[in-house]
Design a protein around this motif. Structure first.
Motif, PDB file in Angstrom:
ATOM      1  N   VAL A 244       0.924  -1.255  -0.150  1.00  0.00           N
ATOM      2  CA  VAL A 244      -0.043  -0.047   0.062  1.00  0.00           C
ATOM      3  C   VAL A 244       0.829   1.256   0.117  1.00  0.00           C
ATOM      4  N   VAL A 245       1.978   1.060   0.148  1.00  0.00           N
ATOM      5  CA  VAL A 245       2.937   2.430  -0.023  1.00  0.00           C
ATOM      6  C   VAL A 245       3.089   3.000  -1.216  1.00  0.00           C
ATOM      7  N   ASP A 246       3.067   4.295  -1.472  1.00  0.00           N
ATOM      8  CA  ASP A 246       3.581   4.959  -2.760  1.00  0.00           C
ATOM      9  C   ASP A 246       4.807   5.548  -2.663  1.00  0.00           C
ATOM     10  N   GLU A 247       5.689   5.291  -1.876  1.00  0.00           N
ATOM     11  CA  GLU A 247       6.951   5.682  -1.946  1.00  0.00           C
ATOM     12  C   GLU A 247       8.063   4.675  -0.988  1.00  0.00           C
TER      13      GLU A 247
ATOM     14  N   ARG B 229      10.451  -0.998  -1.506  1.00  0.00           N
ATOM     15  CA  ARG B 229       9.388  -0.850  -2.179  1.00  0.00           C
ATOM     16  C   ARG B 229       9.263  -2.129  -3.247  1.00  0.00           C
TER      17      ARG B 229
ATOM     18  N   TYR C 177       8.669  -3.330  -6.846  1.00  0.00           N
ATOM     19  CA  TYR C 177       8.599  -3.050  -8.228  1.00  0.00           C
ATOM     20  C   TYR C 177       8.372  -4.128  -9.231  1.00  0.00           C
TER      21      TYR C 177
ATOM     22  N   MET D 228      11.944  11.276  -6.101  1.00  0.00           N
ATOM     23  CA  MET D 228      11.194  10.554  -7.186  1.00  0.00           C
ATOM     24  C   MET D 228      12.197  10.141  -8.319  1.00  0.00           C
TER      25      MET D 228
ATOM     26  N   GLU E 292      13.781   7.093  -7.347  1.00  0.00           N
ATOM     27  CA  GLU E 292      12.938   6.047  -7.482  1.00  0.00           C
ATOM     28  C   GLU E 292      12.473   5.449  -8.961  1.00  0.00           C
ATOM     29  N   LYS E 293      12.374   6.641  -9.730  1.00  0.00           N
ATOM     30  CA  LYS E 293      12.287   6.245 -11.214  1.00  0.00           C
ATOM     31  C   LYS E 293      13.342   5.237 -11.909  1.00  0.00           C
TER      32      LYS E 293
END
Length: 312
Positions: free
Chosen positions: A146-149, A195, A197, A280, A283-284
């Motif tokens: 459920v985490v977005d980062e 996270r 991926y 971000m 992360e990307k």
């Protein structure tokens, strides 16, 4: 009357004088007085002070003669005896009200200080029980879905109320299990946290699903500007334009709006804004920090020194 008779008369009177404290009072039976005779008078020699009620020296005065305003004798505590502790007013009680001793000092509405025993008896929250490996593994997987980062190990330990040193090994075990099972996703460490991926081999399918009908790719100018900022950060807008040789104001605004670049203060000398990459961006690209960027040396041309001399 001759002088001798007067002296004899005064001597007789002095011999017959009776002090007032020895005289009979009215309560006692007075001596009968002959009929027609005048009652005896209390004769005091002329010039003499009136008799006083004399108490013999060292004798205590009678009880009924104690002055009414004399202070009462304080209570005496025998030697070695412990005085009784004063009564305490219950917490929240009003002095003079129910449960308070009469005359006890206190302030209305002010609770008295609790005793040391009550303070020691305060409820202390018990630590959360330690989860077993299977339960901890399931809780971590549920949070990571459920985490977005990327989320750090310390934050996961605080949320689950577990020791931080237990989180890292369990996450490594989860990541190894996903890889061994051949899932279409993987657990990877990026941007200082963890996270889920998708795997690179399924990127084409995911891209077709996410970007279908959308033009989300960055232009060549945006990619070049982003690369300069990533390797030179923190850097000013003028410095980026000088490296690229063109004005990059519009491209830089695009990168800021996409969340890939952000301001990080101002240069002390010129006051120009400084720019750097964001979380971000890491992360990307799937990076944990900027130090994981690939080196530039393999991408530089062989005649880079000649090109640098030509631009001078």
């Amino acid at each position: 009357m001759s002088d001798e008779e007067r002296q004899d008369s005064l001597a007789d009177q002095a011999a017959a004088w009776v002090p007032p404290w020895e005289r009979p009072t009215a309560r006692q039976n007075p001596a009968p007085t002959p009929t027609g005779a005048a009652p005896p008078e209390d004769r005091t020699p002329a010039g003499a002070a009136p008799p006083e009620d004399r108490t013999p020296a060292g004798a205590a005065p009678p009880e009924d003669r104690t002055p009414a305003e004399a202070p009462p004798e304080p209570d005496r505590i025998p030697a070695g005896a412990v005085p009784a502790a004063p009564e305490r007013t219950p917490v929240g009680a009003v002095p003079g009200g129910p449960g308070t001793a009469a005359g006890e000092r206190g302030t209305a509405g002010v609770p008295r200080r609790q005793s040391a025993g009550r303070r020691r008896a305060a409820v202390v929250p018990e630590p959360a029980p330690e989860l077993d490996d299977a339960e901890l593994r399931g809780a971590l997987e549920a949070i990571l879905l459920v985490v977005d980062e990327p989320v750090s190990e310390l934050l996961l330990a605080q949320v689950l109320e577990q020791r931080p040193e237990r989180i890292g090994p369990v996450l490594d075990d989860i990541a190894a299990g996903y890889t061994a099972a051949g899932h279409g996703f993987e657990l990877r460490r990026a941007a200082g946290g963890w996270r889920l991926y998708t795997r690179p081999e399924y990127a084409a399918h995911v891209e077709r699903f996410v970007l279908d009908g959308q033009a989300a790719r960055l232009t060549q100018a945006a990619l070049e500007t982003l690369a300069v900022i990533a390797y030179k950060q923190p850097v000013t807008r003028g410095r980026v334009s000088a490296i690229r040789g063109v004005n990059c104001d519009g491209v830089l605004r695009t990168l800021v709006s996409r969340g890939l670049v952000e301001e990080c203060g101002a240069e002390p000398d010129s006051g120009a804004f400084l720019y750097r990459t964001t979380t971000m961006f890491l992360e990307k690209l799937g990076l944990d920090s900027v130090a994981d960027l690939p080196p530039l040396a393999p991408f530089l041309p062989d005649d880079v020194e000649e090109l640098a001399d030509a631009t001078r």
